[in-house]
Motif scaffolding. Structure first.
Motif, PDB file in Angstrom:
ATOM      1  N   MET A 283      45.292  -0.880 -59.020  1.00  6.00           N
ATOM      2  CA  MET A 283      44.144  -0.224 -59.640  1.00  6.00           C
ATOM      3  C   MET A 283      44.554   0.896 -60.591  1.00  6.00           C
ATOM      4  SD  MET A 283      41.240   0.242 -56.725  1.00  6.00           S
ATOM      5  CE  MET A 283      42.299   0.720 -55.377  1.00  6.00           C
ATOM      6  N   LYS A 284      45.870   1.136 -60.667  1.00  7.69           N
ATOM      7  CA  LYS A 284      46.414   2.259 -61.429  1.00  7.69           C
ATOM      8  C   LYS A 284      45.993   3.588 -60.821  1.00  7.69           C
ATOM      9  CE  LYS A 284      46.728  -0.372 -65.738  1.00  7.69           C
ATOM     10  NZ  LYS A 284      46.364  -0.461 -67.179  1.00  7.69           N
ATOM     11  N   GLY A 285      45.950   3.589 -59.482  1.00  7.60           N
ATOM     12  CA  GLY A 285      45.669   4.831 -58.780  1.00  7.60           C
ATOM     13  C   GLY A 285      46.840   5.782 -58.870  1.00  7.60           C
ATOM     14  N   PHE A 286      46.574   7.052 -58.625  1.00  3.01           N
ATOM     15  CA  PHE A 286      47.620   8.073 -58.797  1.00  3.01           C
ATOM     16  C   PHE A 286      47.553   9.179 -57.753  1.00  3.01           C
ATOM     17  CE2 PHE A 286      43.959   8.741 -61.525  1.00  3.01           C
ATOM     18  CZ  PHE A 286      43.534  10.003 -61.157  1.00  3.01           C
ATOM     19  N   GLY A 287      46.601   9.099 -56.827  1.00  2.99           N
ATOM     20  CA  GLY A 287      46.468  10.160 -55.836  1.00  2.99           C
ATOM     21  C   GLY A 287      45.573   9.739 -54.690  1.00  2.99           C
ATOM     22  N   ALA A 288      45.235  10.712 -53.845  1.00  2.59           N
ATOM     23  CA  ALA A 288      44.392  10.436 -52.686  1.00  2.59           C
ATOM     24  C   ALA A 288      43.349  11.552 -52.518  1.00  2.59           C
ATOM     25  CB  ALA A 288      45.242  10.338 -51.422  1.00  2.59           C
ATOM     26  N   PRO A 289      42.141  11.171 -52.103  1.00  3.75           N
ATOM     27  CA  PRO A 289      41.728   9.800 -51.842  1.00  3.75           C
ATOM     28  C   PRO A 289      41.437   9.033 -53.126  1.00  3.75           C
ATOM     29  CG  PRO A 289      39.848  11.255 -51.550  1.00  3.75           C
ATOM     30  CD  PRO A 289      41.044  12.142 -51.825  1.00  3.75           C
ATOM     31  N   THR A 290      41.657   7.736 -53.075  1.00  4.34           N
ATOM     32  CA  THR A 290      41.227   6.823 -54.131  1.00  4.34           C
ATOM     33  C   THR A 290      40.027   6.065 -53.588  1.00  4.34           C
ATOM     34  OG1 THR A 290      43.418   6.603 -55.123  1.00  4.34           O
ATOM     35  CG2 THR A 290      41.861   4.819 -55.520  1.00  4.34           C
ATOM     36  N   ILE A 291      38.931   6.114 -54.311  1.00  3.81           N
ATOM     37  CA  ILE A 291      37.665   5.578 -53.801  1.00  3.81           C
ATOM     38  C   ILE A 291      37.162   4.494 -54.749  1.00  3.81           C
ATOM     39  CG2 ILE A 291      35.327   6.175 -53.047  1.00  3.81           C
ATOM     40  CD1 ILE A 291      36.340   9.127 -52.876  1.00  3.81           C
TER      41      ILE A 291
END
Length: 215
Positions: A165-173
Motif C-alpha cells: 500500500m506504500k505505507g510508511f508508519g503506524a497505525p496504517t488504516i
C-alpha cells in the motif's frame, strides 16, 4: 451493497498505534462498523519506505501524546527506558488470540500498551508478555503463540500488505466505503475526522468523542 469496514494495521511498539486504537474503539461503537486489527512489523515498513526517525522529533511527539492524554484521559505517562524494542512476542501473541480467542484481542492490546506507556516497561520477552496479559489470558497462550509458525507468517503477510500500500508508519488504516468505490489509506492517530468525512459521517473533535461515557 456491502457495508463499510476498516482494517487497522498496528505495531505494539508504536505510541500512535496505542492512541489510534483507543480512538478506533470509540468510533467503532459510534459508527457500528467492523474493524479488523492486524499486527505488523513497523520497523520493516519504515525501512522499506526509507522513513528514518529523527531523535529531534521525540520531544514534540511525547508532548503531543501527553496533551492528547490530558484531553481524552487515555493513560500515558511516557515510554520505557528501552524504546523502541522488539515487539515480536507481543505481535505473535495478538495474532494467535485473533485466530483462537478473538474476543480477547482488544483487551490484550490494551493491557500490553498499559505495560508500555503507563507502567513504563517494554513487553518484549515471553515473561514480559505473560505478565502484561495475566488478567486477560492464561500464560500458556503466549507459549502456544510462539510455538506456532503461522503467527509469525501472518504478521509478515500483514507487513507485506502495508508495504504494498506504500505505507510508511503506524497505525496504517485502510477504509472501505462498501459501495464498490476505491478504498483509501490513512496514517496516524489524528486522522479520524478525515476518515469520518470519507465515510460521510459527522466528524467529532477528540473532546467530543471522549466526553460520551457511553462509548
Amino acid at each position: 451493497m456491502a457495508s463499510p469496514n476498516i482494517v487497522f494495521y498496528f505495531d505494539c511498539a508504536s505510541s500512535f498505534s496505542y492512541i489510534g486504537f483507543e480512538f478506533m474503539e470509540k468510533y467503532q461503537q459510534l459508527w457500528d462498523i467492523p474493524v479488523d486489527y492486524r499486527p505488523f512489523i513497523l520497523s520493516d515498513v519504515m525501512a522499506n519506505a526509507r522513513n528514518t526517525f529523527s531523535p529531534y522529533k521525540l520531544p514534540f511527539l511525547f508532548a503531543d501524546l501527553k496533551r492528547t492524554s490530558s484531553i481524552t484521559k487515555i493513560p500515558f505517562r511516557g515510554t520505557p527506558a528501552k524504546y523502541p524494542y522488539d515487539p515480536q512476542v507481543a505481535l505473535r501473541t495478538l495474532q494467535y488470540l485473533k485466530t483462537h480467542q478473538p474476543h480477547k484481542m482488544a483487551p490484550a492490546m490494551r493491557s500490553l500498551w498499559n505495560m508500555e506507556y503507563v507502567q513504563l516497561k517494554a513487553p518484549e520477552s515471553v515473561d514480559d508478555v505473560k505478565y502484561a496479559l495475566k488478567d486477560v489470558v492464561e500464560p500458556e497462550v503466549v507459549d502456544f503463540a510462539m510455538g506456532a509458525d503461522e503467527t509469525l507468517e501472518v504478521v509478515r503477510q500483514n507487513t507485506e500488505q502495508v508495504k504494498k500500500m506504500k505505507g510508511f508508519g503506524a497505525p496504517t488504516i485502510l477504509v472501505f466505503k462498501g459501495d464498490g468505490s476505491k478504498s483509501e489509506m490513512f496514517f496516524g492517530s489524528d486522522r479520524f475526522e478525515h476518515i469520518a468525512i470519507f465515510l460521510d459521517k459527522e466528524p467529532l473533535t477528540m473532546k467530543q468523542l471522549f466526553a460520551d461515557s457511553k462509548l
